[in-house]
Design a protein around this motif. Structure first.
Motif, PDB file in Angstrom:
ATOM      1  N   ALA A 111      17.180  -7.812   9.143  1.00  0.00           N
ATOM      2  CA  ALA A 111      18.472  -7.367   9.683  1.00  0.00           C
ATOM      3  C   ALA A 111      18.334  -6.959  11.145  1.00  0.00           C
ATOM      4  N   LEU A 112      17.243  -6.292  11.486  1.00  0.00           N
ATOM      5  CA  LEU A 112      17.008  -5.894  12.874  1.00  0.00           C
ATOM      6  C   LEU A 112      16.804  -7.120  13.762  1.00  0.00           C
ATOM      7  N   HIS A 113      16.178  -8.142  13.215  1.00  0.00           N
ATOM      8  CA  HIS A 113      15.996  -9.377  13.973  1.00  0.00           C
ATOM      9  C   HIS A 113      17.343 -10.036  14.257  1.00  0.00           C
ATOM     10  N   ARG A 114      18.205 -10.086  13.246  1.00  0.00           N
ATOM     11  CA  ARG A 114      19.531 -10.688  13.437  1.00  0.00           C
ATOM     12  C   ARG A 114      20.342  -9.916  14.463  1.00  0.00           C
ATOM     13  N   ALA A 115      20.145  -8.602  14.500  1.00  0.00           N
ATOM     14  CA  ALA A 115      20.884  -7.752  15.435  1.00  0.00           C
ATOM     15  C   ALA A 115      20.222  -7.683  16.802  1.00  0.00           C
ATOM     16  N   ALA A 116      19.094  -8.382  16.953  1.00  0.00           N
ATOM     17  CA  ALA A 116      18.345  -8.387  18.211  1.00  0.00           C
ATOM     18  C   ALA A 116      17.938  -6.979  18.644  1.00  0.00           C
ATOM     19  N   GLU A 117      17.620  -6.115  17.674  1.00  0.00           N
ATOM     20  CA  GLU A 117      17.153  -4.761  17.946  1.00  0.00           C
ATOM     21  C   GLU A 117      15.636  -4.806  18.088  1.00  0.00           C
ATOM     22  N   ARG A 118      15.183  -5.210  19.266  1.00  0.00           N
ATOM     23  CA  ARG A 118      13.768  -5.501  19.465  1.00  0.00           C
ATOM     24  C   ARG A 118      12.869  -4.283  19.250  1.00  0.00           C
ATOM     25  N   ALA A 119      13.228  -3.155  19.849  1.00  0.00           N
ATOM     26  CA  ALA A 119      12.366  -1.972  19.748  1.00  0.00           C
ATOM     27  C   ALA A 119      12.272  -1.479  18.311  1.00  0.00           C
ATOM     28  N   ALA A 120      13.410  -1.416  17.627  1.00  0.00           N
ATOM     29  CA  ALA A 120      13.416  -0.960  16.232  1.00  0.00           C
ATOM     30  C   ALA A 120      12.666  -1.950  15.342  1.00  0.00           C
ATOM     31  N   TYR A 121      12.835  -3.227  15.627  1.00  0.00           N
ATOM     32  CA  TYR A 121      12.117  -4.263  14.875  1.00  0.00           C
ATOM     33  C   TYR A 121      10.611  -4.070  15.019  1.00  0.00           C
ATOM     34  N   PHE A 122      10.164  -3.843  16.244  1.00  0.00           N
ATOM     35  CA  PHE A 122       8.733  -3.687  16.479  1.00  0.00           C
ATOM     36  C   PHE A 122       8.182  -2.485  15.719  1.00  0.00           C
ATOM     37  N   ARG A 123       8.915  -1.362  15.749  1.00  0.00           N
ATOM     38  CA  ARG A 123       8.435  -0.162  15.051  1.00  0.00           C
ATOM     39  C   ARG A 123       8.325  -0.413  13.553  1.00  0.00           C
ATOM     40  N   LEU A 124       9.350  -1.033  12.964  1.00  0.00           N
ATOM     41  CA  LEU A 124       9.313  -1.288  11.524  1.00  0.00           C
ATOM     42  C   LEU A 124       8.242  -2.320  11.178  1.00  0.00           C
ATOM     43  N   ASN A 125       8.078  -3.306  12.024  1.00  0.00           N
ATOM     44  CA  ASN A 125       7.026  -4.296  11.844  1.00  0.00           C
ATOM     45  C   ASN A 125       5.672  -3.607  11.700  1.00  0.00           C
ATOM     46  N   GLN A 126       5.395  -2.675  12.593  1.00  0.00           N
ATOM     47  CA  GLN A 126       4.122  -1.962  12.540  1.00  0.00           C
ATOM     48  C   GLN A 126       4.006  -1.099  11.288  1.00  0.00           C
ATOM     49  N   GLN A 127       5.120  -0.532  10.846  1.00  0.00           N
ATOM     50  CA  GLN A 127       5.108   0.265   9.615  1.00  0.00           C
ATOM     51  C   GLN A 127       4.769  -0.594   8.406  1.00  0.00           C
ATOM     52  N   ILE A 128       5.288  -1.827   8.392  1.00  0.00           N
ATOM     53  CA  ILE A 128       4.984  -2.737   7.284  1.00  0.00           C
ATOM     54  C   ILE A 128       3.493  -3.065   7.252  1.00  0.00           C
ATOM     55  N   HIS A 129       2.936  -3.380   8.403  1.00  0.00           N
ATOM     56  CA  HIS A 129       1.503  -3.695   8.455  1.00  0.00           C
ATOM     57  C   HIS A 129       0.663  -2.485   8.058  1.00  0.00           C
ATOM     58  N   THR A 130       1.082  -1.304   8.480  1.00  0.00           N
ATOM     59  CA  THR A 130       0.358  -0.086   8.102  1.00  0.00           C
ATOM     60  C   THR A 130       0.416   0.137   6.603  1.00  0.00           C
ATOM     61  N   GLU A 131       1.594  -0.069   6.005  1.00  0.00           N
ATOM     62  CA  GLU A 131       1.758   0.139   4.569  1.00  0.00           C
ATOM     63  C   GLU A 131       0.912  -0.854   3.775  1.00  0.00           C
ATOM     64  N   ILE A 132       0.852  -2.101   4.200  1.00  0.00           N
ATOM     65  CA  ILE A 132       0.008  -3.084   3.514  1.00  0.00           C
ATOM     66  C   ILE A 132      -1.453  -2.650   3.553  1.00  0.00           C
ATOM     67  N   THR A 133      -1.898  -2.190   4.714  1.00  0.00           N
ATOM     68  CA  THR A 133      -3.294  -1.752   4.843  1.00  0.00           C
ATOM     69  C   THR A 133      -3.553  -0.522   3.988  1.00  0.00           C
ATOM     70  N   ARG A 134      -2.589   0.385   3.932  1.00  0.00           N
ATOM     71  CA  ARG A 134      -2.742   1.581   3.100  1.00  0.00           C
ATOM     72  C   ARG A 134      -2.857   1.216   1.621  1.00  0.00           C
ATOM     73  N   LEU A 135      -2.091   0.214   1.192  1.00  0.00           N
ATOM     74  CA  LEU A 135      -2.095  -0.190  -0.216  1.00  0.00           C
ATOM     75  C   LEU A 135      -3.431  -0.788  -0.643  1.00  0.00           C
ATOM     76  N   ALA A 136      -4.265  -1.167   0.335  1.00  0.00           N
ATOM     77  CA  ALA A 136      -5.581  -1.694  -0.021  1.00  0.00           C
ATOM     78  C   ALA A 136      -6.441  -0.640  -0.704  1.00  0.00           C
ATOM     79  N   GLY A 137      -6.129   0.630  -0.460  1.00  0.00           N
ATOM     80  CA  GLY A 137      -6.837   1.712  -1.131  1.00  0.00           C
ATOM     81  C   GLY A 137      -8.246   1.954  -0.639  1.00  0.00           C
ATOM     82  N   ASN A 138      -8.520   1.583   0.588  1.00  0.00           N
ATOM     83  CA  ASN A 138      -9.859   1.755   1.163  1.00  0.00           C
ATOM     84  C   ASN A 138      -9.725   2.595   2.424  1.00  0.00           C
TER      85      ASN A 138
END
Length: 250
Positions: A144-171
């Protein structure tokens, strides 16, 4: 033979008009409770969005007058930004926006690809249905942020997704290594989103690896996640090269 287009000048001059943190900033200082977070967030956003380029000076006196704050909270904010690698604190000299070391960025991305493959494999194997649903919701918001061209918000959420995936590794060791390296490429990674074509490709890659996660294809998810990080790194280095910096692969 046509001559090359002139290179755009770096935005190294400080523009106080751009640093207002609220609409009524001219009439009152910032609320003390939110002062630190606002200072950090605003200057960080300006650096990531390219409003303050590498080498831009950050004069304390002018910043203090603009924000209506004393030097103590400003210097506290500077410490956070320096820890993130966004600014350089120089003894008895004006802080500046930190340069991007393209050779170091290239080497860090090489390591992060391997870490993302390891994290992705473990995360896909360990993730619960609730974990996947949470990532799905984050991905839907990202689109949705991509469709709205909200670049800064998109970048922040993008990083949160990558962080959450790494956290789920449990290491915890893997997460610590990944977090340290991620902080080192935080600003450089944002550069990739300045290219509209790469931004579109990045979202498509997110959609592809999320489909693999939903299917519980751990190996496929890990490979797609690592490939996404590799392509992001390649794009960052290309953008740096276009800006006149050696990408450091020689």
């Amino acid at each position: 033979m046509t001559s090359p287009a002139p290179r755009p000048k770096l935005k190294t001059r400080f523009k106080p008009a751009r640093l207002k943190l609220s609409s009524d900033q001219s009439t009152r200082p910032l609320a003390r409770l939110s002062l630190h977070d606002q200072l950090v967030a605003k200057v960080r956003e300006m650096i990531i969005d390219g409003e303050l380029a590498a080498g831009a000076a950050l004069p304390e006196r002018m910043l203090c007058e603009t924000f209506g704050v004393s030097r103590t909270p400003l210097r506290e904010a500077f410490k956070i930004l320096a820890a993130e690698g966004l600014i350089e604190l120089r003894p008895h000299r004006t802080p500046v926006v930190a340069p991007i070391d393209s050779r170091e960025i290239a080497e860090i991305f090489d390591v992060m690809v391997a870490l993302d493959v390891a994290a992705g494999c473990a995360a896909a194997a360990r993730a619960t249905a609730d974990d996947i649903a949470r990532l799905d919701a984050m991905h839907a918001e990202l689109a949705a942020l991509h469709r709205a061209a909200e670049r800064a918000a998109y970048f922040r959420l993008n990083q949160q997704i990558h962080t959450e995936i790494t956290r789920l590794a449990g290491n915890a060791v893997l997460l610590g290594m990944w977090s340290t390296l991620h902080a080192s490429v935080f600003r450089a990674r944002a550069v990739a989103n300045y290219d509209a074509r790469r931004w579109n490709e990045s979202l498509e890659e997110h959609e592809a690896f999320m489909a693999l996660l939903r299917a519980r294809d751990a190996q496929g998810f890990a490979a797609a996640l690592g490939d996404h990080t590799r392509k992001t790194g390649d794009s960052v280095l290309q953008m740096l090269e276009q800006a006149g910096q050696d990408p450091g692969r020689g």
